[in-house]
Design an enzyme around this catalytic site. Structure first.
Site, PDB file in Angstrom:
ATOM      1  N   MET A 122       0.650  -1.525   0.445  1.00 31.65           N
ATOM      2  CA  MET A 122      -0.178  -0.100  -0.284  1.00 31.65           C
ATOM      3  C   MET A 122       0.847   1.599   0.207  1.00 31.65           C
ATOM      4  O   MET A 122       0.542   2.033   0.316  1.00 31.65           O
ATOM      5  CB  MET A 122      -1.132  -0.055   1.152  1.00 31.65           C
ATOM      6  CG  MET A 122      -1.846  -1.050   1.244  1.00 31.65           C
ATOM      7  SD  MET A 122      -3.297  -1.369   2.315  1.00 31.65           S
ATOM      8  CE  MET A 122      -2.590  -1.323   3.898  1.00 31.65           C
ATOM      9  N   HIS A 163       9.571  -3.760   2.745  1.00 31.59           N
ATOM     10  CA  HIS A 163       8.609  -3.953   1.818  1.00 31.59           C
ATOM     11  C   HIS A 163       9.706  -4.175   0.831  1.00 31.59           C
ATOM     12  O   HIS A 163      10.168  -5.021   0.085  1.00 31.59           O
ATOM     13  CB  HIS A 163       8.178  -2.778   1.516  1.00 31.59           C
ATOM     14  CG  HIS A 163       6.434  -1.874   1.869  1.00 31.59           C
ATOM     15  ND1 HIS A 163       6.688  -0.856   2.727  1.00 31.59           N
ATOM     16  CD2 HIS A 163       5.823  -3.183   2.065  1.00 31.59           C
ATOM     17  CE1 HIS A 163       4.899  -1.087   3.879  1.00 31.59           C
ATOM     18  NE2 HIS A 163       4.609  -1.898   2.956  1.00 31.59           N
ATOM     19  N   ASP A 179       2.696  -9.142   8.968  1.00 30.51           N
ATOM     20  CA  ASP A 179       1.276  -9.303   8.509  1.00 30.51           C
ATOM     21  C   ASP A 179       0.999 -11.166   9.153  1.00 30.51           C
ATOM     22  O   ASP A 179       0.536 -11.637   8.191  1.00 30.51           O
ATOM     23  CB  ASP A 179       0.515  -8.507   7.660  1.00 30.51           C
ATOM     24  CG  ASP A 179       0.948  -7.059   7.940  1.00 30.51           C
ATOM     25  OD1 ASP A 179       0.320  -6.717   8.696  1.00 30.51           O
ATOM     26  OD2 ASP A 179       0.911  -6.832   7.007  1.00 30.51           O
ATOM     27  N   GLN A 198      -2.327 -12.443   7.757  1.00 31.00           N
ATOM     28  CA  GLN A 198      -2.505 -12.147   6.805  1.00 31.00           C
ATOM     29  C   GLN A 198      -2.259 -12.784   5.556  1.00 31.00           C
ATOM     30  O   GLN A 198      -2.237 -13.337   4.659  1.00 31.00           O
ATOM     31  CB  GLN A 198      -2.237 -10.720   6.168  1.00 31.00           C
ATOM     32  CG  GLN A 198      -2.700 -10.538   4.967  1.00 31.00           C
ATOM     33  CD  GLN A 198      -1.729  -8.740   4.322  1.00 31.00           C
ATOM     34  OE1 GLN A 198      -2.810  -7.395   4.343  1.00 31.00           O
ATOM     35  NE2 GLN A 198      -0.103  -8.628   3.980  1.00 31.00           N
ATOM     36  N   SER A 201       3.962   0.426   7.783  1.00 37.21           N
ATOM     37  CA  SER A 201       4.462   2.673   7.542  1.00 37.21           C
ATOM     38  C   SER A 201       3.035   3.097   8.654  1.00 37.21           C
ATOM     39  O   SER A 201       3.627   4.839   8.481  1.00 37.21           O
ATOM     40  CB  SER A 201       3.596   2.196   6.394  1.00 37.21           C
ATOM     41  OG  SER A 201       3.613   1.108   5.154  1.00 37.21           O
TER      42      SER A 201
HETATM   43  O1  PAF Z   1       0.414  -6.371   3.489  1.00 31.91           O
HETATM   44  C1  PAF Z   1      -0.607  -5.307   2.749  1.00 31.91           C
HETATM   45  O2  PAF Z   1       0.678  -3.718   2.306  1.00 31.91           O
HETATM   46  C2  PAF Z   1      -2.228  -5.387   1.933  1.00 31.91           C
HETATM   47  O3  PAF Z   1      -2.932  -5.918   2.661  1.00 31.91           O
HETATM   48  C3  PAF Z   1      -1.856  -5.472   0.788  1.00 31.91           C
HETATM   49  C4  PAF Z   1      -1.327  -7.228   0.973  1.00 31.91           C
HETATM   50  C5  PAF Z   1      -0.739  -4.599   0.046  1.00 31.91           C
HETATM   51  C6  PAF Z   1      -3.101  -5.882   0.312  1.00 31.91           C
HETATM   52  O4  PAF Z   1      -3.421  -3.866   0.058  1.00 31.91           O
END
Ligand code: PAF
Length: 293
Positions: free
Chosen positions: A42, A49, A162, A165, A198
């Site tokens: 994002m 990242h 995450d 996720q 972030s």
């Molecule tokens: O982890 C993130 O930054 C977001 O959840 C993702 C995987 C880019 C989806 O919008």
């Protein structure tokens, strides 16, 4: 550089904003025999990242970083509007790294008028983040599946920070037979232990200091287990005490869970993930650590 692309500090970084342009770049790379690596983000990029992008570069012939602040994964009272948008700085970092392609679609490209199909999240999404942020994982699974389909990548890279996720995405890929491999890369931390995020940009100096209690709490959990404690309730109480001693009182959860199902463990008799979500000031942070009794 692609006409109409945002400026960047390297001519080798191409920025596309539409699915046809993205597909053309991907098709050309495939025709040249390259595999495709995807790093969904994002934006507001940090070293975490960049480590994912490096992993993609080392494994794949073409690395695509996507930048899209996905509105459907934010709740109505969450930070969608204030989420940091640092496009020029992000592109400069990716150009320096030698990333090949950035896909930075507008909300209209991702969610055109009439959009109404969503991916229902798997069972592993129900607890923890899923419970504290209703609808969050439905937004994540939907946008991630769209990015997988748009890029037709071979491999996608996610961060361990995450953790839930990554479990949700793996389950979705398995359940829906999505032809993509998922790599989960280690959490990148500041020198003092704070997990990169972030959202750390929201913290003032005092909060930044207070936030260190989250990684300290995870370390405390690991230490309890090293010392032989196997009762989850006792370890959790110790971990919570570290947070509250630092003034962190708004705690969404401190949990010790089985790594695949994310069901809570009562007894720590196998690999366990310690999960924390808590507010530092008004900033909600998450972090986790693998405990190996
Ligand atoms: O982890 C993130 O930054 C977001 O959840 C993702 C995987 C880019 C989806 O919008």
């Amino acid at each position: 550089m692609n006409p109409g692309a945002a400026p960047s500090s390297s001519d080798s970084l191409r920025v596309v904003t539409t699915v046809p342009d993205l597909r053309a770049a991907v098709d050309a790379a495939r025709a040249a025999g390259k595999s495709i690596g995807l790093v969904p983000t994002m934006g507001a990029l940090h070293e975490g990242h960049l480590s994912l992008a490096r992993a993609a570069q080392s494994e794949c012939g073409l690395t695509i970083v996507t930048i899209f602040v996905n509105p459907t994964q934010f709740g109505p009272h969450e930070d969608f509007n204030k989420y940091p948008r640092t496009r020029d700085a992000d592109l400069a970092l990716l150009a320096l790294l030698g990333v090949d392609l950035v896909f930075a679609p507008s909300p209209d490209v991702m969610y055109p008028a009439g959009f109404s199909t969503f991916v229902d999240e798997p069972a592993v999404a129900k607890r923890w983040e899923g419970q504290c942020r209703p609808g969050h994982f439905r937004g994540v699974t939907t946008v991630v599946l769209k990015l997988f389909n748009q890029t037709r990548a071979d491999v996608a890279f996610f961060g361990h920070k995450d953790y839930q996720q990554s479990c949700v995405v793996r389950r979705m890929v398995a359940d829906l037979d999505v032809p993509i491999a998922i790599r989960v890369c280690p959490t990148v931390r500041e020198a003092d232990g704070l997990a990169m995020s972030s959202r750390n940009r929201y913290l003032d100096t005092a909060e930044r200091q207070q936030a260190l209690a989250i990684s300290r709490s995870l370390q405390r959990g690991a230490e309890c287990v090293r010392q032989g404690q196997r009762r989850a309730d006792i370890v959790i109480a110790d971990m919570r005490a570290v947070l509250t001693a630092a003034g962190i009182t708004r705690i969404d959860y401190v949990a010790l869970v089985e790594p695949q199902t994310l069901e809570p463990r009562d007894t720590l008799d196998g690999p366990t993930i310690a999960l924390i979500a808590a507010y530092v000031g008004t900033t909600r942070l998450i972090d986790n650590h693998v405990l190996r009794p």
